[in-house]
Design a protein around this motif. Structure first.
Motif, PDB file in Angstrom:
ATOM      1  N   ILE A 101       0.835  -1.198   0.000  1.00 43.47           N
ATOM      2  CA  ILE A 101       0.000   0.000   0.000  1.00 43.47           C
ATOM      3  C   ILE A 101       0.872   1.251   0.000  1.00 43.47           C
ATOM      4  O   ILE A 101       1.586   1.524   0.967  1.00 43.47           O
ATOM      5  N   VAL A 102       0.813   1.998  -1.100  1.00 42.05           N
ATOM      6  CA  VAL A 102       1.540   3.269  -1.197  1.00 42.05           C
ATOM      7  C   VAL A 102       0.689   4.344  -0.514  1.00 42.05           C
ATOM      8  O   VAL A 102      -0.465   4.566  -0.883  1.00 42.05           O
ATOM      9  N   MET A 103       1.276   4.984   0.516  1.00 42.21           N
ATOM     10  CA  MET A 103       0.541   6.018   1.266  1.00 42.21           C
ATOM     11  C   MET A 103       1.365   7.293   1.335  1.00 42.21           C
ATOM     12  O   MET A 103       2.581   7.229   1.544  1.00 42.21           O
ATOM     13  N   PRO A 104       0.722   8.463   1.177  1.00 38.43           N
ATOM     14  CA  PRO A 104       1.471   9.712   1.323  1.00 38.43           C
ATOM     15  C   PRO A 104       2.000   9.855   2.749  1.00 38.43           C
ATOM     16  O   PRO A 104       1.361   9.398   3.700  1.00 38.43           O
ATOM     17  N   SER A 105       3.169  10.472   2.878  1.00 40.09           N
ATOM     18  CA  SER A 105       3.827  10.589   4.188  1.00 40.09           C
ATOM     19  C   SER A 105       2.952  11.323   5.210  1.00 40.09           C
ATOM     20  O   SER A 105       3.074  11.108   6.405  1.00 40.09           O
ATOM     21  N   ASN A 106       2.022  12.163   4.724  1.00 37.53           N
ATOM     22  CA  ASN A 106       1.172  12.920   5.657  1.00 37.53           C
ATOM     23  C   ASN A 106      -0.184  12.251   5.906  1.00 37.53           C
ATOM     24  O   ASN A 106      -1.088  12.860   6.469  1.00 37.53           O
ATOM     25  N   ALA A 107      -0.335  11.001   5.490  1.00 38.21           N
ATOM     26  CA  ALA A 107      -1.596  10.277   5.764  1.00 38.21           C
ATOM     27  C   ALA A 107      -1.783  10.179   7.277  1.00 38.21           C
ATOM     28  O   ALA A 107      -0.806  10.051   8.019  1.00 38.21           O
ATOM     29  N   PRO A 108      -3.023  10.255   7.756  1.00 35.96           N
ATOM     30  CA  PRO A 108      -3.250  10.198   9.207  1.00 35.96           C
ATOM     31  C   PRO A 108      -2.669   8.925   9.828  1.00 35.96           C
ATOM     32  O   PRO A 108      -2.769   7.846   9.237  1.00 35.96           O
ATOM     33  N   GLU A 109      -2.064   9.082  10.998  1.00 34.39           N
ATOM     34  CA  GLU A 109      -1.469   7.932  11.704  1.00 34.39           C
ATOM     35  C   GLU A 109      -2.488   6.823  11.916  1.00 34.39           C
ATOM     36  O   GLU A 109      -2.165   5.635  11.809  1.00 34.39           O
ATOM     37  N   ILE A 110      -3.728   7.217  12.200  1.00 36.81           N
ATOM     38  CA  ILE A 110      -4.783   6.223  12.464  1.00 36.81           C
ATOM     39  C   ILE A 110      -5.010   5.332  11.238  1.00 36.81           C
ATOM     40  O   ILE A 110      -5.259   4.136  11.349  1.00 36.81           O
ATOM     41  N   LYS A 111      -4.868   5.942  10.033  1.00 39.12           N
ATOM     42  CA  LYS A 111      -5.057   5.175   8.788  1.00 39.12           C
ATOM     43  C   LYS A 111      -3.851   4.239   8.565  1.00 39.12           C
ATOM     44  O   LYS A 111      -4.009   3.097   8.144  1.00 39.12           O
ATOM     45  N   LYS A 112      -2.641   4.754   8.854  1.00 37.24           N
ATOM     46  CA  LYS A 112      -1.447   3.905   8.704  1.00 37.24           C
ATOM     47  C   LYS A 112      -1.510   2.713   9.660  1.00 37.24           C
ATOM     48  O   LYS A 112      -1.184   1.584   9.292  1.00 37.24           O
ATOM     49  N   LYS A 113      -1.924   2.990  10.896  1.00 38.47           N
ATOM     50  CA  LYS A 113      -2.055   1.922  11.890  1.00 38.47           C
ATOM     51  C   LYS A 113      -3.034   0.853  11.428  1.00 38.47           C
ATOM     52  O   LYS A 113      -2.814  -0.337  11.616  1.00 38.47           O
ATOM     53  N   ALA A 114      -4.130   1.307  10.841  1.00 37.70           N
ATOM     54  CA  ALA A 114      -5.149   0.362  10.359  1.00 37.70           C
ATOM     55  C   ALA A 114      -4.565  -0.544   9.280  1.00 37.70           C
ATOM     56  O   ALA A 114      -4.733  -1.760   9.317  1.00 37.70           O
ATOM     57  N   VAL A 115      -3.846   0.046   8.310  1.00 39.23           N
ATOM     58  CA  VAL A 115      -3.263  -0.737   7.211  1.00 39.23           C
ATOM     59  C   VAL A 115      -2.268  -1.765   7.761  1.00 39.23           C
ATOM     60  O   VAL A 115      -2.288  -2.935   7.380  1.00 39.23           O
ATOM     61  N   LYS A 116      -1.397  -1.311   8.676  1.00 31.20           N
ATOM     62  CA  LYS A 116      -0.432  -2.241   9.290  1.00 31.20           C
ATOM     63  C   LYS A 116      -1.152  -3.336  10.061  1.00 31.20           C
ATOM     64  O   LYS A 116      -0.800  -4.508   9.984  1.00 31.20           O
ATOM     65  N   GLY A 117      -2.182  -2.936  10.812  1.00 32.23           N
ATOM     66  CA  GLY A 117      -2.942  -3.896  11.618  1.00 32.23           C
ATOM     67  C   GLY A 117      -3.608  -4.969  10.765  1.00 32.23           C
ATOM     68  O   GLY A 117      -3.776  -6.103  11.207  1.00 32.23           O
ATOM     69  N   TYR A 118      -3.986  -4.601   9.538  1.00 27.11           N
ATOM     70  CA  TYR A 118      -4.615  -5.571   8.638  1.00 27.11           C
ATOM     71  C   TYR A 118      -3.589  -6.360   7.822  1.00 27.11           C
ATOM     72  O   TYR A 118      -3.964  -7.162   6.973  1.00 27.11           O
ATOM     73  N   GLY A 119      -2.306  -6.103   8.077  1.00 24.61           N
ATOM     74  CA  GLY A 119      -1.267  -6.914   7.427  1.00 24.61           C
ATOM     75  C   GLY A 119      -0.711  -6.346   6.134  1.00 24.61           C
ATOM     76  O   GLY A 119       0.001  -7.033   5.409  1.00 24.61           O
ATOM     77  N   GLY A 120      -1.023  -5.082   5.839  1.00 18.53           N
ATOM     78  CA  GLY A 120      -0.492  -4.476   4.610  1.00 18.53           C
ATOM     79  C   GLY A 120       0.920  -3.947   4.811  1.00 18.53           C
ATOM     80  O   GLY A 120       1.276  -3.520   5.906  1.00 18.53           O
ATOM     81  N   GLU A 121       1.731  -3.991   3.750  1.00 22.78           N
ATOM     82  CA  GLU A 121       3.071  -3.386   3.795  1.00 22.78           C
ATOM     83  C   GLU A 121       2.963  -1.968   3.244  1.00 22.78           C
ATOM     84  O   GLU A 121       2.534  -1.766   2.106  1.00 22.78           O
ATOM     85  N   ILE A 122       3.321  -0.981   4.070  1.00 17.29           N
ATOM     86  CA  ILE A 122       3.193   0.426   3.651  1.00 17.29           C
ATOM     87  C   ILE A 122       4.490   0.908   3.003  1.00 17.29           C
ATOM     88  O   ILE A 122       5.575   0.694   3.526  1.00 17.29           O
ATOM     89  N   ILE A 123       4.343   1.545   1.849  1.00 19.84           N
ATOM     90  CA  ILE A 123       5.470   2.214   1.193  1.00 19.84           C
ATOM     91  C   ILE A 123       5.103   3.701   1.147  1.00 19.84           C
ATOM     92  O   ILE A 123       4.115   4.078   0.517  1.00 19.84           O
ATOM     93  N   GLU A 124       5.865   4.525   1.845  1.00 18.03           N
ATOM     94  CA  GLU A 124       5.513   5.957   1.916  1.00 18.03           C
ATOM     95  C   GLU A 124       6.055   6.725   0.713  1.00 18.03           C
ATOM     96  O   GLU A 124       7.071   6.348   0.127  1.00 18.03           O
ATOM     97  N   CYS A 125       5.345   7.801   0.368  1.00 19.17           N
ATOM     98  CA  CYS A 125       5.793   8.655  -0.738  1.00 19.17           C
ATOM     99  C   CYS A 125       5.468  10.107  -0.412  1.00 19.17           C
ATOM    100  O   CYS A 125       4.799  10.400   0.575  1.00 19.17           O
ATOM    101  N   GLU A 126       5.944  11.008  -1.251  1.00 19.85           N
ATOM    102  CA  GLU A 126       5.615  12.430  -1.098  1.00 19.85           C
ATOM    103  C   GLU A 126       4.104  12.608  -1.266  1.00 19.85           C
ATOM    104  O   GLU A 126       3.482  11.883  -2.034  1.00 19.85           O
ATOM    105  N   PRO A 127       3.517  13.597  -0.566  1.00 18.77           N
ATOM    106  CA  PRO A 127       2.065  13.746  -0.631  1.00 18.77           C
ATOM    107  C   PRO A 127       1.557  14.474  -1.882  1.00 18.77           C
ATOM    108  O   PRO A 127       0.992  15.550  -1.804  1.00 18.77           O
ATOM    109  N   ASN A 128       1.777  13.880  -3.047  1.00 17.02           N
ATOM    110  CA  ASN A 128       1.146  14.397  -4.267  1.00 17.02           C
ATOM    111  C   ASN A 128       0.859  13.225  -5.209  1.00 17.02           C
ATOM    112  O   ASN A 128       1.441  12.150  -5.074  1.00 17.02           O
ATOM    113  N   LEU A 129      -0.072  13.449  -6.148  1.00 15.23           N
ATOM    114  CA  LEU A 129      -0.551  12.350  -6.992  1.00 15.23           C
ATOM    115  C   LEU A 129       0.561  11.754  -7.839  1.00 15.23           C
ATOM    116  O   LEU A 129       0.652  10.535  -7.989  1.00 15.23           O
ATOM    117  N   LYS A 130       1.449  12.601  -8.377  1.00 13.41           N
ATOM    118  CA  LYS A 130       2.535  12.090  -9.233  1.00 13.41           C
ATOM    119  C   LYS A 130       3.416  11.127  -8.450  1.00 13.41           C
ATOM    120  O   LYS A 130       3.757  10.049  -8.933  1.00 13.41           O
TER     121      LYS A 130
END
Length: 317
Positions: A101-130
């Motif tokens: 799951i690619v998530m912008p670095s400024n995504a809410p912590e609660i959302k990141k926690k949820a993704v991790k809790g469900y077993g997803g691997e988070i890859i962070e990126c700059e907060p823009n669509l490109k």
């Protein structure tokens, strides 16, 4: 160019069976005080009680379950800062496959926690669509995972349509059905299913006035991309999807707007009167209905409460 391959009623019925073990069949609630205020009978389909706290669980589960065995081995990937991220991570884990799951670095912590809790691997990126898109491309290249878009994707739309299927099966006398619109997966799926079910039932979308690209696109007859949206309804900031726009043009009779103060008032009303937790995006249809009461007078109206993922430390009241 018209897309003629939208799911049939049978396809959506099959999808409902396919995802049955992944999701909750959510309840329908009513409230006499709200009905009196609105001047109509409202039935609320409570997707805020859904797995991952939102209807997105449906589309993600359907898309995962439709993968081939070969695709499943390599897993799934998406970019999302919201409910789709958690929904896809959970669906993948339940199916026993990896998710990236690619998530912008400024995504809410609660959302990141949820993704991790469900077993997803988070890859962070700059907060823009490109950055989101290029990071996702790199992830797909590295892992061979299948990209599952959040809303502009047939298998996801088919999954979201199962919500309206359940709604109509249980409450078969609705005259109007309403859903919020952001990317349009829920509204598009609801409109498609309702057209198959009974074309006489009116489908109405609801959108924040501060993010009104679907409203403008609907009236212009072409997609007008979202620019600088500004609304408390953070789940509805995205631009309308192409497939969804086609469904909305065909099967939705109108899109109504609600201002942020109206959205906050409707949200508070649901908290106080129904004693349930909803997110701001979820309150938009009720807000739009209350702002246009004459239109709904004496009707039986179904409203899909889309989700309940709200940061309780940041309630607007």
């Amino acid at each position: 160019m018209e897309n003629t391959h939208f799911p049939s009623l049978n396809d959506i019925r099959f999808a409902a069976v396919r995802i049955k073990s992944f999701i909750h069949k959510t309840p329908i609630l009513t409230n006499s005080t709200i009905n009196e205020m609105a001047g109509c009978e409202i039935y609320f389909k409570c997707e805020n009680f859904q797995k991952v706290g939102a209807f997105k669980a449906r589309g993600a589960a359907n898309a995962v379950m439709k993968l081939t065995d070969e695709q499943k081995k390599k897993g799934v990937a998406t970019h999302s800062s919201g409910n789709h991220a958690a929904a896809l991570a959970r669906a993948a884990t339940v199916a026993g496959i990896p998710s990236y799951i690619v998530m912008p670095s400024n995504a809410p912590e609660i959302k990141k926690k949820a993704v991790k809790g469900y077993g997803g691997e988070i890859i962070e990126c700059e907060p823009n669509l490109k950055a989101r898109e290029t990071t996702l491309e790199a992830v797909v290249k590295r892992t061979g995972a299948t990209f599952i878009p959040p809303y502009d994707f047939m298998d996801v739309i088919e999954g979201q349509a199962t919500c309206a299927l359940e709604f109509h099966e249980e409450q078969d006398d609705l005259e109007i059905i309403m859903a919020p619109v952001g990317g349009g997966g829920l509204l598009g799926g609801t409109a498609l299913l309702t057209h198959h079910w009974d074309p006489e039932i009116e489908v109405i979308g609801a959108e924040p006035a501060g993010a009104d690209d679907a409203y403008r696109s609907f009236h212009a007859g072409k997609i007008i991309p979202q620019t600088g949206p500004n609304t408390i309804a953070d789940g509805l900031l995205t631009s309308l999807g192409v497939l969804n726009f086609e469904l909305i043009q065909k099967y939705v009779s109108d899109i109504l707007l609600a201002t942020d103060p109206q959205i906050i008032a409707a949200m508070r009303l649901i908290y106080e009167r129904m004693k349930i937790i909803i997110e701001p995006s979820c309150a938009v249809p009720l807000a739009a209905l209350l702002a246009n009461k004459e239109r709904f007078k004496g009707k039986k109206v179904g409203i899909i409460l889309s989700g309940g993922n709200v940061d309780l430390g940041k309630l607007p009241f």
